[in-house]
Each structure stands twice: as C-alpha cells, then as structure tokens.
Design a protein around this motif. Structure first.
Motif, mmCIF file in Angstrom:
data_model
loop_
_atom_site.group_PDB
_atom_site.id
_atom_site.type_symbol
_atom_site.label_atom_id
_atom_site.label_comp_id
_atom_site.label_asym_id
_atom_site.label_seq_id
_atom_site.Cartn_x
_atom_site.Cartn_y
_atom_site.Cartn_z
ATOM 1 N N PRO A 160 -1.935 5.990 54.957
ATOM 2 C CA PRO A 160 -2.250 7.010 55.961
ATOM 3 C C PRO A 160 -3.398 6.547 56.856
ATOM 4 O O PRO A 160 -4.433 6.108 56.365
ATOM 5 N N VAL A 161 -3.188 6.624 58.154
ATOM 6 C CA VAL A 161 -4.227 6.220 59.102
ATOM 7 C C VAL A 161 -4.549 7.429 59.981
ATOM 8 O O VAL A 161 -3.651 8.011 60.591
ATOM 9 N N ALA A 162 -5.832 7.801 60.020
ATOM 10 C CA ALA A 162 -6.266 8.930 60.851
ATOM 11 C C ALA A 162 -6.267 8.461 62.293
ATOM 12 O O ALA A 162 -7.065 7.620 62.686
ATOM 13 N N VAL A 195 -5.405 21.328 63.467
ATOM 14 C CA VAL A 195 -5.606 20.269 62.478
ATOM 15 C C VAL A 195 -6.232 19.069 63.185
ATOM 16 O O VAL A 195 -5.607 18.426 64.019
ATOM 17 N N ALA A 196 -7.485 18.832 62.846
ATOM 18 C CA ALA A 196 -8.205 17.805 63.593
ATOM 19 C C ALA A 196 -7.713 16.402 63.253
ATOM 20 O O ALA A 196 -7.763 15.502 64.066
ATOM 21 N N SER A 197 -7.223 16.265 62.035
ATOM 22 C CA SER A 197 -6.983 14.903 61.591
ATOM 23 C C SER A 197 -5.488 14.654 61.347
ATOM 24 O O SER A 197 -4.938 15.069 60.354
ATOM 25 N N ILE A 198 -4.858 13.979 62.299
ATOM 26 C CA ILE A 198 -3.438 13.660 62.191
ATOM 27 C C ILE A 198 -3.312 12.256 61.615
ATOM 28 O O ILE A 198 -4.014 11.351 62.047
ATOM 29 N N HIS A 199 -2.425 12.095 60.651
ATOM 30 C CA HIS A 199 -2.251 10.774 60.044
ATOM 31 C C HIS A 199 -0.850 10.228 60.300
ATOM 32 O O HIS A 199 0.121 10.963 60.220
ATOM 33 N N VAL A 200 -0.809 8.932 60.581
ATOM 34 C CA VAL A 200 0.490 8.259 60.648
ATOM 35 C C VAL A 200 0.535 7.249 59.512
ATOM 36 O O VAL A 200 -0.503 6.916 58.932
ATOM 37 N N ALA A 202 0.810 3.572 58.664
ATOM 38 C CA ALA A 202 0.675 2.284 59.346
ATOM 39 C C ALA A 202 -0.321 1.424 58.582
ATOM 40 O O ALA A 202 -0.870 1.850 57.576
ATOM 41 N N ASP A 203 -0.512 0.213 59.067
ATOM 42 C CA ASP A 203 -1.545 -0.673 58.545
ATOM 43 C C ASP A 203 -2.689 -0.560 59.544
ATOM 44 O O ASP A 203 -2.533 -0.901 60.711
ATOM 45 N N VAL A 317 -3.612 14.253 55.168
ATOM 46 C CA VAL A 317 -4.139 13.915 53.843
ATOM 47 C C VAL A 317 -5.644 13.765 53.935
ATOM 48 O O VAL A 317 -6.138 12.815 54.500
ATOM 49 N N SER A 318 -6.334 14.735 53.379
ATOM 50 C CA SER A 318 -7.784 14.689 53.512
ATOM 51 C C SER A 318 -8.404 13.974 52.321
ATOM 52 O O SER A 318 -9.563 13.633 52.335
ATOM 53 N N TYR A 319 -7.591 13.734 51.270
ATOM 54 C CA TYR A 319 -8.173 13.121 50.078
ATOM 55 C C TYR A 319 -8.289 11.610 50.200
ATOM 56 O O TYR A 319 -8.820 10.958 49.341
ATOM 57 N N PHE A 320 -7.769 11.035 51.297
ATOM 58 C CA PHE A 320 -7.980 9.601 51.488
ATOM 59 C C PHE A 320 -9.361 9.400 52.090
ATOM 60 O O PHE A 320 -9.733 10.110 53.019
ATOM 61 N N PRO A 321 -10.103 8.444 51.572
ATOM 62 C CA PRO A 321 -11.455 8.258 52.098
ATOM 63 C C PRO A 321 -11.389 7.894 53.576
ATOM 64 O O PRO A 321 -10.501 7.161 54.000
#
Ligand code: ADP
Length: 466
Positions: A160-162, A195-200, A202-203, A317-321
């Motif tokens: 997951p990449v923010a 939702v402020a933090s959208i994740h895709v 990716a690397d 996913v907010s649990y990813f650092p």
C-alpha cells in the motif's frame, strides 16, 4: 514391434467388466522393420454389452513422432533462451559493477572538492563533473532497469502506497527544476469523501521514479510561463488515475506509437533539450510490472497528459507505518560522542581514501582500513570496532564469507556491518541483510548517507553525572 524398454504387461483385471467407457491411453515406441524408432500414442476404449460385460476393445493409434520432435525443439529453445537470459543478466551485473567503481571515485571526490573553499571557476568545474557523473549514473541505472525487466529480473514489492504523500514528495523534489524553467507546478490534494489518505498498490520507490520521470518530461517539453499539474481521479473500476498534464509542445498523433521505444526521441535530438530517450520506455515498463497502465493524450502544440492507472486498495490502510521521514533521519545529533572506531575493508585504494576523507568530517571517528578479508577479520577481533564497512569483492575471500566469519565469532558478532558494494543487486542486498548485515549501500557512495551511518552508530558519551 514395441521397443523392448517400453514393454509393460497390462495388469490383470485392467478391463473390468462394468467399467463402461473406460479408456486407456499410452505412449510407446515401436521399432520398424528397417530399424527406425517411432512414437505411437494409442487410446483404447472398452465396449460392453447390455449387461456391462466387455466384449471388445477399440483403439486408435496415432504416430506422434513429429509432434514429439517439435515439442522437444520448443523445450530446447526455451532452455537456450533461459540460458541466454542468465548470461545477459550476469553480464549486466558485471557491467554495472565495473561502471560504478570508477564513478564512485568521480562522484565521491567531486563531492569532497565541493566542500573545500574554491574559486568561482573551480566551483563551476566541480559542478560540471558532478552533474556529468550523476547523469551517467542515472543512465546506467535506467539501462540496467530496462534490461532487468526484459530478463524478468526486476523485483518490485507491491504494497500500500499513500498517494497523497507521494505526490507531495514528487512535487517538492521537482519544484526547483520547475522554477528554474519558469514553469508553475501545481497539484491537488486527494481527499475523497473526507478520507485523507488514499492508497494504491504499487512499489513506492518505483512509483516515485515513474512520477519523477513524467513530471520531469512535462517540465522539459514545455515553455516558460506555462503549467504542469498533477491530479488524481478515482475510476469506477477500482483504479486510481494519476494525471500529469502539461501545457507544453505536445506530441504528434503519428509519433505516439513510438513514444515507448528505447532511445527514440521523436526529433528532439536536434533541439538542445537534454535527453537520451529511455525515460518513457522505462516508465512504461515499470508501470506494467506494477500491474498498472500508462496512457497518453496529446494535442500537438497545446500539451500532453500522461496518466498512470493503478489498483486502488479497497479501504484505506492506516495500520501501515507512514513512509519513514528521511528528513527526520538526517537530523544530526548534537550529542557529544566519545571516540568511535570504523573498520573499513575494501581493496580499492580510491574507495579507502574516499571513506577516510569523508570520516574527517566527523572528528569523533577514527578509521582503520584493511585491503584483505583475512586481515580485516584479525583487526575486527583486536580493535573492537564500533562499526564495520565491508566491500564484497576482496582479493582473498568473498565479502559474504567475511560477514559470516564476523557473525560466527563471539568477539565480533555484535558489531554492526554495513555492506558497501558496487553491485546494485537488490536480491543480493536482501540476502546479505538476512545474513545479518545492518544495511547495504551501493557505490558510488553518497557522502550524506555515509555521514548518516557514522552519526547513527557513533558511541554516545555516558554522562559523567550518572
Ligand atoms: P528523453 O526525454 O530523454 O528524450 P523520454 O523517453 O523521456 O526521453 O521521452 C521520449 C520522447 O518523447 C522525448 O524525446 C520527447 O520527444 C517526447 N516527450 C516525452 N514527454 C513529453 C511531453 N510531456 N511533451 C512532449 N513530448 C514529450
């Protein structure tokens, strides 16, 4: 007629009465009267009467020699291709090493010179050397990346990449280039439904490389006073579109099919816009490897929009650092430190001198060097270093074996080891880290990274009050 090696007795009870429709299949070789061996494939079916008793067996026999020969040829061709791929990849790793070693000296000493008090013309000369060296380094990396993708050896780690944070980073990194070119660089802040933090998926490093490439092109092939805008767009099919839109020179419709061909510059080679023509080829391949899609729309004379489409993660996913803040890592501690000892094991004289001279900027460190693995191990046992930096190609032993010996000896097993190697091979890097290395630094070394390692590992002074 059956080849002696293929004769096998049919087991008793094979054609069981009642097994309606039972079929047996076999491939056997036969030897013809003239001695020629051919492959036959037979399919047999049991035919039963109304009571289910087998009354007859019907077989079809087919000569499959030609098919087998063709399949063997295909298998051999695959094997050849795999061998060629391995050879190519080994050649690339070797080339990368050979090219990086001298570049290490160019960039390393160039950076050191930059820190001296120089006249204006000397500063300019050093600036040229460093820019040229860095350009060469990017080129080596890009060519290697393309080849790695073509030999299926580029590893991406999809996670997951923010996207908001990444876009802000990219804009921050490109802002100076945009300002220098007189281009306004803007971006929207993705905020979908609060939702402020959208994740895709990716690397992160590769996606950043892709966006930097596209933004850099959008600035390069533009005109002063115009704009480049980054925006994001949620697509219905569960993908996120990242758009890089410029109001630049645009691309002719007939040129678009050649856009992703390596070394194709679509006529820009006669202008004074710097480039080599592999950025987009690499970008396209990287996006594909990340299971995304790269699209282009352009109107010649008006501008282009490149879009990167990537799978959106179902829920944020907010649990990813959060991505580690590089700036926080850079902060140099002003804790006074007692003497810290660096042991540097490398057989290349200019590297030894470079690291020694970098360490001069950290007076709390002393440096001891060894040009052979065996001598390095002896020193490690006697001098009790605070930190060991280790090259992988040593005249007497392999760096990996030096690492193993250090780990195995209770006298040295707790000393952190940083690998410093010209091989930019991520697989090797993770192997050595799994084997106990603290970190893997690739040459040409970056002075600020080495200083960061020294600051991080420095022995703090224990306060005299305690
Ligand atoms: P380079 O920039 O090194 O030439 P790229 O592979 O990044 O190589 O791009 C290939 C070519 O595509 C460029 O030479 C240029 O002609 C064209 N191009 C790329 N991006 C743009 C853009 N944003 N606007 C117009 N032309 C572009």
């Amino acid at each position: 007629m059956i080849h002696p090696e293929d004769v096998t007795p049919i087991p008793a009870g094979y054609w069981n009465p009642g097994d309606v429709g039972l079929a047996a299949e076999m491939e056997v070789r036969i030897v013809r009267a003239d001695g020629e061996v051919r492959w036959l494939r037979s399919i047999s079916n049991a035919i039963t009467d109304a009571q289910g008793v087998v009354i007859r067996v019907a077989s079809t026999v087919e000569d499959i020699t030609d098919r087998n020969t063709a399949q063997a040829a295909v298998r051999a061709a695959h094997l050849d291709a795999a061998r060629a791929n391995t050879a190519k990849s080994e050649f690339l790793s070797r080339m990368s090493h050979e090219l990086r070693t001298p570049l290490n000296a160019v960039l390393g000493f160039g950076q050191l010179l930059e820190l001296e008090s120089l006249s204006e013309s000397q500063q300019q000369a050093v600036g040229h050397i460093l820019r040229g060296g860095r350009h060469l380094l990017t080129l080596i990396d890009d060519v290697l990346d393309i080849s790695r993708i073509e030999t299926d050896r580029l590893d991406v780690s999809l996670e997951p990449v923010a996207i908001g944070a990444l876009i802000a980073d990219v804009v921050g990194l490109m802002q100076p280039t945009a300002s220098a070119a007189g281009i306004e660089l803007g971006h929207d802040r993705p905020q979908y439904g609060g939702v402020a933090s959208i994740h895709v998926r990716a690397d992160r490093r590769r996606l950043q490389q892709v966006l930097l490439n596209l933004v850099s092109n959008a600035i390069k092939y533009n005109r002063p006073g115009r704009r480049v805008d980054l925006s994001t767009n949620m697509l219905e099919e569960g993908r996120l579109e990242i758009r890089i839109a410029d109001t630049g020179i645009g691309i002719r419709a007939e040129d678009i099919p050649r856009l992703f061909t390596p070394f194709e510059r679509l006529g820009q080679e006669i202008t004074d816009i710097e480039g080599v023509g592999i950025g987009l080829a690499l970008t396209h391949r990287l996006v594909t490897v990340m299971q995304g899609e790269l699209r282009v729309e352009s109107v010649f004379g008006q501008g282009s929009t490149f879009s990167v489409l990537l799978p959106l993660l179902a829920s944020p996913v907010s649990y990813f650092p959060a991505n580690i803040d590089e700036a926080a890592l850079e902060t140099s501690t002003d804790v006074t430190t007692s003497e810290s000892r660096l042991l540097y094991i490398d057989d290349n004289r200019s590297n030894l001198e470079l690291i020694t001279r970098i360490a001069i900027h950290r007076p709390n460190w002393t440096v001891t060097t060894a040009v052979e693995g065996g001598h390095g191990l002896d020193l490690a046992r006697t001098m009790k270093p605070t930190l060991i930096m280790l090259d992988l190609h040593l005249p007497d032993m392999r760096g990996a074996d030096v690492l193993r010996a250090l780990q195995a000896d209770p006298l040295t097993s707790r000393v952190p080891v940083i690998i410093v190697s010209a091989d930019a091979n991520t697989e090797q890097a993770s192997r050595l880290q799994a084997a106990g290395a603290l970190r893997y630094r690739t040459k040409p070394v970056n002075i600020s990274e080495i200083l960061h390692d020294l600051d991080e590992q420095a022995v703090p002074v224990t306060s005299s009050l305690s």
